[in-house]
Design a protein around this motif. Structure first.
Motif, PDB file in Angstrom:
ATOM      1  N   GLN A  13       0.855  -1.155   0.071  1.00  0.00           N
ATOM      2  CA  GLN A  13       0.123  -0.090   0.082  1.00  0.00           C
ATOM      3  C   GLN A  13       0.801   1.195   0.020  1.00  0.00           C
ATOM      4  O   GLN A  13       2.031   1.160   0.393  1.00  0.00           O
ATOM      5  CB  GLN A  13      -0.857   0.005   1.226  1.00  0.00           C
ATOM      6  N   PHE A  14       0.145   2.358  -0.331  1.00  0.00           N
ATOM      7  CA  PHE A  14       0.904   3.573  -0.456  1.00  0.00           C
ATOM      8  C   PHE A  14       0.281   4.563   0.443  1.00  0.00           C
ATOM      9  O   PHE A  14      -0.982   4.768   0.408  1.00  0.00           O
ATOM     10  CB  PHE A  14       0.827   4.221  -1.882  1.00  0.00           C
ATOM     11  N   ASP A  15       1.058   4.909   1.504  1.00  0.00           N
ATOM     12  CA  ASP A  15       0.255   5.551   2.982  1.00  0.00           C
ATOM     13  C   ASP A  15      -0.981   4.637   3.166  1.00  0.00           C
ATOM     14  O   ASP A  15      -0.558   3.427   3.585  1.00  0.00           O
ATOM     15  CB  ASP A  15       0.052   6.927   2.373  1.00  0.00           C
ATOM     16  N   ASP A  16      -2.024   5.165   3.043  1.00  0.00           N
ATOM     17  CA  ASP A  16      -3.170   4.108   3.585  1.00  0.00           C
ATOM     18  C   ASP A  16      -3.948   3.718   2.335  1.00  0.00           C
ATOM     19  O   ASP A  16      -5.134   3.664   2.424  1.00  0.00           O
ATOM     20  CB  ASP A  16      -4.147   4.905   4.500  1.00  0.00           C
ATOM     21  N   LEU A  17      -3.398   3.825   1.013  1.00  0.00           N
ATOM     22  CA  LEU A  17      -4.083   3.430  -0.086  1.00  0.00           C
ATOM     23  C   LEU A  17      -3.750   1.913  -0.351  1.00  0.00           C
ATOM     24  O   LEU A  17      -2.442   1.764  -0.802  1.00  0.00           O
ATOM     25  CB  LEU A  17      -3.649   4.357  -1.191  1.00  0.00           C
ATOM     26  N   PRO A  18      -4.562   1.015  -0.013  1.00  0.00           N
ATOM     27  CA  PRO A  18      -4.216  -0.480  -0.351  1.00  0.00           C
ATOM     28  C   PRO A  18      -4.143  -0.535  -2.114  1.00  0.00           C
ATOM     29  O   PRO A  18      -4.839  -0.074  -2.697  1.00  0.00           O
ATOM     30  CB  PRO A  18      -5.280  -1.362  -0.090  1.00  0.00           C
ATOM     31  N   GLY A  37      -6.446  -4.832 -16.627  1.00  0.00           N
ATOM     32  CA  GLY A  37      -7.587  -4.147 -15.524  1.00  0.00           C
ATOM     33  C   GLY A  37      -7.423  -2.630 -15.620  1.00  0.00           C
ATOM     34  O   GLY A  37      -6.818  -2.073 -16.518  1.00  0.00           O
ATOM     35  N   PRO A  38      -8.617  -2.192 -15.164  1.00  0.00           N
ATOM     36  CA  PRO A  38      -8.720  -0.571 -15.148  1.00  0.00           C
ATOM     37  C   PRO A  38      -7.750   0.202 -14.747  1.00  0.00           C
ATOM     38  O   PRO A  38      -6.840  -0.185 -13.924  1.00  0.00           O
ATOM     39  CB  PRO A  38      -9.979  -0.556 -14.303  1.00  0.00           C
ATOM     40  N   SER A  39      -7.610   1.434 -14.972  1.00  0.00           N
ATOM     41  CA  SER A  39      -6.487   2.480 -14.771  1.00  0.00           C
ATOM     42  C   SER A  39      -6.311   2.601 -13.157  1.00  0.00           C
ATOM     43  O   SER A  39      -7.392   2.446 -12.681  1.00  0.00           O
ATOM     44  CB  SER A  39      -6.918   3.641 -15.348  1.00  0.00           C
ATOM     45  N   GLY A  40      -5.383   2.379 -12.632  1.00  0.00           N
ATOM     46  CA  GLY A  40      -5.070   2.539 -11.107  1.00  0.00           C
ATOM     47  C   GLY A  40      -5.253   1.348 -10.409  1.00  0.00           C
ATOM     48  O   GLY A  40      -5.214   1.250  -9.125  1.00  0.00           O
ATOM     49  N   CYS A  41      -5.655   0.302 -11.165  1.00  0.00           N
ATOM     50  CA  CYS A  41      -5.830  -1.025 -10.342  1.00  0.00           C
ATOM     51  C   CYS A  41      -4.796  -1.666  -9.809  1.00  0.00           C
ATOM     52  O   CYS A  41      -4.567  -2.569  -9.114  1.00  0.00           O
ATOM     53  CB  CYS A  41      -6.549  -1.895 -11.306  1.00  0.00           C
ATOM     54  N   GLY A  42      -3.240  -1.236 -10.354  1.00  0.00           N
ATOM     55  CA  GLY A  42      -2.076  -1.599  -9.394  1.00  0.00           C
ATOM     56  C   GLY A  42      -1.241  -2.618 -10.323  1.00  0.00           C
ATOM     57  O   GLY A  42      -0.229  -3.032  -9.958  1.00  0.00           O
ATOM     58  N   LYS A  43      -1.372  -2.397 -11.626  1.00  0.00           N
ATOM     59  CA  LYS A  43      -0.597  -3.343 -12.639  1.00  0.00           C
ATOM     60  C   LYS A  43       1.063  -2.659 -12.720  1.00  0.00           C
ATOM     61  O   LYS A  43       1.671  -3.610 -12.720  1.00  0.00           O
ATOM     62  CB  LYS A  43      -1.369  -3.144 -14.028  1.00  0.00           C
ATOM     63  N   SER A  44       1.046  -1.450 -12.892  1.00  0.00           N
ATOM     64  CA  SER A  44       2.478  -1.075 -13.024  1.00  0.00           C
ATOM     65  C   SER A  44       3.122  -1.298 -11.541  1.00  0.00           C
ATOM     66  O   SER A  44       4.255  -1.686 -11.540  1.00  0.00           O
ATOM     67  CB  SER A  44       2.515   0.564 -13.011  1.00  0.00           C
ATOM     68  N   THR A  45       2.216  -0.975 -10.648  1.00  0.00           N
ATOM     69  CA  THR A  45       2.809  -1.235  -9.084  1.00  0.00           C
ATOM     70  C   THR A  45       3.199  -2.913  -8.978  1.00  0.00           C
ATOM     71  O   THR A  45       4.412  -2.955  -8.479  1.00  0.00           O
ATOM     72  CB  THR A  45       1.957  -1.070  -8.018  1.00  0.00           C
ATOM     73  N   THR A 196      -0.977  -4.331 -20.993  1.00  0.00           N
ATOM     74  CA  THR A 196      -1.360  -3.829 -22.490  1.00  0.00           C
ATOM     75  C   THR A 196      -2.619  -3.360 -22.140  1.00  0.00           C
ATOM     76  O   THR A 196      -3.697  -3.937 -21.367  1.00  0.00           O
ATOM     77  CB  THR A 196      -0.831  -4.690 -23.544  1.00  0.00           C
ATOM     78  N   HIS A 197      -3.061  -2.420 -23.062  1.00  0.00           N
ATOM     79  CA  HIS A 197      -4.412  -2.123 -23.208  1.00  0.00           C
ATOM     80  C   HIS A 197      -4.964  -2.425 -24.715  1.00  0.00           C
ATOM     81  O   HIS A 197      -5.952  -2.034 -25.182  1.00  0.00           O
ATOM     82  CB  HIS A 197      -4.798  -0.476 -22.992  1.00  0.00           C
ATOM     83  N   GLU A 198      -4.142  -3.010 -25.463  1.00  0.00           N
ATOM     84  CA  GLU A 198      -4.327  -3.635 -26.867  1.00  0.00           C
ATOM     85  C   GLU A 198      -4.880  -5.055 -26.923  1.00  0.00           C
ATOM     86  O   GLU A 198      -3.996  -6.094 -26.650  1.00  0.00           O
ATOM     87  CB  GLU A 198      -2.800  -3.719 -27.605  1.00  0.00           C
TER      88      GLU A 198
HETATM   89  N1  LIG Z   1       4.496   6.302  -5.701  1.00  0.00           N
HETATM   90  C1  LIG Z   1       3.303   6.201  -5.441  1.00  0.00           C
HETATM   91  N2  LIG Z   1       2.815   7.019  -4.208  1.00  0.00           N
HETATM   92  C2  LIG Z   1       1.553   7.023  -3.988  1.00  0.00           C
HETATM   93  N3  LIG Z   1       0.563   6.342  -4.543  1.00  0.00           N
HETATM   94  C3  LIG Z   1       0.973   5.698  -5.571  1.00  0.00           C
HETATM   95  C4  LIG Z   1       2.260   5.763  -6.411  1.00  0.00           C
HETATM   96  N4  LIG Z   1       2.262   5.104  -7.246  1.00  0.00           N
HETATM   97  C5  LIG Z   1       1.214   4.504  -7.764  1.00  0.00           C
HETATM   98  N5  LIG Z   1       0.167   5.093  -6.702  1.00  0.00           N
HETATM   99  C6  LIG Z   1      -1.295   4.599  -6.847  1.00  0.00           C
HETATM  100  O1  LIG Z   1      -1.506   3.332  -6.568  1.00  0.00           O
HETATM  101  C7  LIG Z   1      -2.483   2.871  -7.372  1.00  0.00           C
HETATM  102  C8  LIG Z   1      -2.037   1.970  -8.509  1.00  0.00           C
HETATM  103  O2  LIG Z   1      -1.134   2.715  -9.416  1.00  0.00           O
HETATM  104  P1  LIG Z   1      -0.500   1.787 -10.686  1.00  0.00           P
HETATM  105  O3  LIG Z   1       0.353   2.835 -11.239  1.00  0.00           O
HETATM  106  O4  LIG Z   1       0.061   0.487 -10.390  1.00  0.00           O
HETATM  107  O5  LIG Z   1      -1.859   1.595 -11.564  1.00  0.00           O
HETATM  108  P2  LIG Z   1      -2.113   0.924 -13.024  1.00  0.00           P
HETATM  109  O6  LIG Z   1      -2.957  -0.060 -13.038  1.00  0.00           O
HETATM  110  O7  LIG Z   1      -0.885   0.919 -13.685  1.00  0.00           O
HETATM  111  O8  LIG Z   1      -2.870   2.277 -13.736  1.00  0.00           O
HETATM  112  P3  LIG Z   1      -2.616   2.842 -15.558  1.00  0.00           P
HETATM  113  O9  LIG Z   1      -3.508   1.651 -16.225  1.00  0.00           O
HETATM  114  O10 LIG Z   1      -3.270   3.949 -15.356  1.00  0.00           O
HETATM  115  O11 LIG Z   1      -1.335   2.546 -15.694  1.00  0.00           O
HETATM  116  C9  LIG Z   1      -3.148   4.317  -8.139  1.00  0.00           C
HETATM  117  O12 LIG Z   1      -4.359   4.682  -7.004  1.00  0.00           O
HETATM  118  C10 LIG Z   1      -2.019   5.245  -7.872  1.00  0.00           C
HETATM  119  O13 LIG Z   1      -2.333   6.541  -7.625  1.00  0.00           O
END
Ligand SMILES: Nc1ncnc2c1ncn2[C@@H]1O[C@H](COP(=O)(O)OP(=O)(O)OP(=O)(O)O)[C@@H](O)[C@H]1O
Ligand SMILES: [Mg+2]
Length: 246
Positions: A13-18, A37-45, A196-198
Motif C-alpha cells: 500500500q501507498f500510505d493508507d491506499l491499499p 485491468g482498469p486504470s489505477g488497479c495496480g498493474k504497474s505497481t 497492455t490495453h491492446e
Molecule cells: N509512488 C506512489 N505513491 C503513492 N501512490 C501511488 C504511487 N504509485 C502509484 N500509486 C497509486 O497506486 C494505485 C495503482 O497505481 P498503478 O500505477 O500501479 O496503476 P495501473 O494499474 O498501472 O494504472 P494505469 O493503467 O493507469 O497505468 C493508483 O491509485 C496510484 O495513484
C-alpha cells in the motif's frame, strides 16, 4: 514446465491506499502472461514489485530460488535477471543508439566492448533498425525508440521480461511494429509479463490473461476463455468498454 517466477501473498500500500492485496501468481519458463485491468488497479505497481523497484509490505517474490527485494543487497542482480521496458523509453539523448544499447552490458556486466557491439548489431538488425545504429534518439520515431528500448533490455539476457504499456504513447502505425517484435519474442519462448490495453494483441500473444482489480486477480484464463467466455460480470463489463456497437 519449470517455474521461474513465484509471487506469494504480495501486499502493498501507498500510505493508507491499499494497492495490491495478498496477490499470488506463478509463472513458468517460456510463459507469456498478460495483465489487464482498469486504470489505477495496480498493474504497474505489481510489475515494479517484481523487479524490486517498489518495496513490498507483505509476501514475497521468488525468481527461481532467489528472493527479490527484502534487503536490497541483491537488487542490481535482480534487475539483470528481470528486464523491464516502460511506456517512456528513457534513452540517453547524447548517446548514439549503439552506445545506448551497449552501455549497461559493458559497465554493469563488464563484458568486452567488441563482443557486446556485435550482439547489439545482431539485435538491431532483428528489429529492423541496423541502419540507425549511429543515429541519436531524437532522430528516431517513437516506435523505433521503443524497439531500441526492447533491444537494450534483451542484451542483458534477462530471464524474465516485464513490459508495461510499451505502446501506450505511440501512434497507431507504430504500435504494430513494436508489437510484432514482442510477438516474435513470445514465439522464441521468452518468459514475459505484459501489461497492455491492446486487447487483440493480448489475445494473440498470451498463454494466460489475468484481470486485476482492487489489488486482486478477479479472473484469469487462456486467451480464448478470457476474451470469448468471460465468467465474472466485472470482466464482461470491462471487455465491453473495448467494443463499439451502433
Ligand atoms: N509512488 C506512489 N505513491 C503513492 N501512490 C501511488 C504511487 N504509485 C502509484 N500509486 C497509486 O497506486 C494505485 C495503482 O497505481 P498503478 O500505477 O500501479 O496503476 P495501473 O494499474 O498501472 O494504472 P494505469 O493503467 O493507469 O497505468 C493508483 O491509485 C496510484 O495513484
Ligand atoms: Mg500503469
Amino acid at each position: 514446465m519449470e517455474e521461474i517466477l513465484k509471487v506469494n501473498g504480495l501486499s502493498k500500500q501507498f500510505d493508507d491506499l491499499p494497492v495490491l492485496d495478498n496477490l499470488s501468481l506463478s509463472v513458468k519458463k517460456g510463459e507469456v502472461v498478460v495483465i489487464v485491468g482498469p486504470s489505477g488497479c495496480g498493474k504497474s505497481t505489481f510489475l515494479r514489485c517484481l523487479n524490486g523497484l517498489e518495496d513490498i509490505d507483505e509476501g514475497e517474490v521468488l525468481l527461481g530460488e532467489e528472493k527479490v527485494n527484502p534487503n536490497k543487497k541483491n537488487l542490481s542482480r535482480t534487475r539483470e535477471r528481470i528486464g523491464m521496458v516502460f511506456q517512456s523509453y528513457d534513452l540517453f539523448p547524447h548517446k548514439t543508439i549503439l552506445q545506448n544499447i551497449t552501455l549497461a552490458p559493458i559497465k554493469v556486466k563488464k563484458r568486452k566492448k567488441a563482443e557486446v557491439e556485435e550482439e547489439a548489431i545482431k539485435l538491431l538488425d532483428r528489429v529492423g533498425l541496423l541502419s540507425k545504429k549511429d543515429s541519436y534518439p531524437r532522430q528516431l520515431s517513437g516506435g523505433q525508440k521503443q524497439r531500441v528500448a526492447i533491444v537494450r533490455a534483451l542484451i542483458m539476457h534477462p530471464e524474465v521480461l516485464l513490459l508495461d504499456e510499451i505502446t501506450a504513447a505511440l501512434d497507431p502505425e507504430m504500435v504494430r511494429e513494436v508489437l510484432d517484435v514482442v510477438l516474435s519474442l513470445a514465439k522464441e519462448g521468452r518468459t514475459m509479463l505484459i501489461v497492455t490495453h491492446e486487447m487483440a494483441f493480448a489475445k494473440a500473444v498470451a498463454d494466460r490473461v489475468i484481470f486485476l482489480e482492487n489489488g486482486k486477480i478477479v479472473e484469469e484464463g487462456s486467451p480464448e476463455e478470457f476474451f470469448d467466455n468471460p465468467q465474472t460480470d466485472r470482466l464482461k463489463r470491462f471487455l465491453k468498454t473495448f467494443s463499439y456497437e451502433k
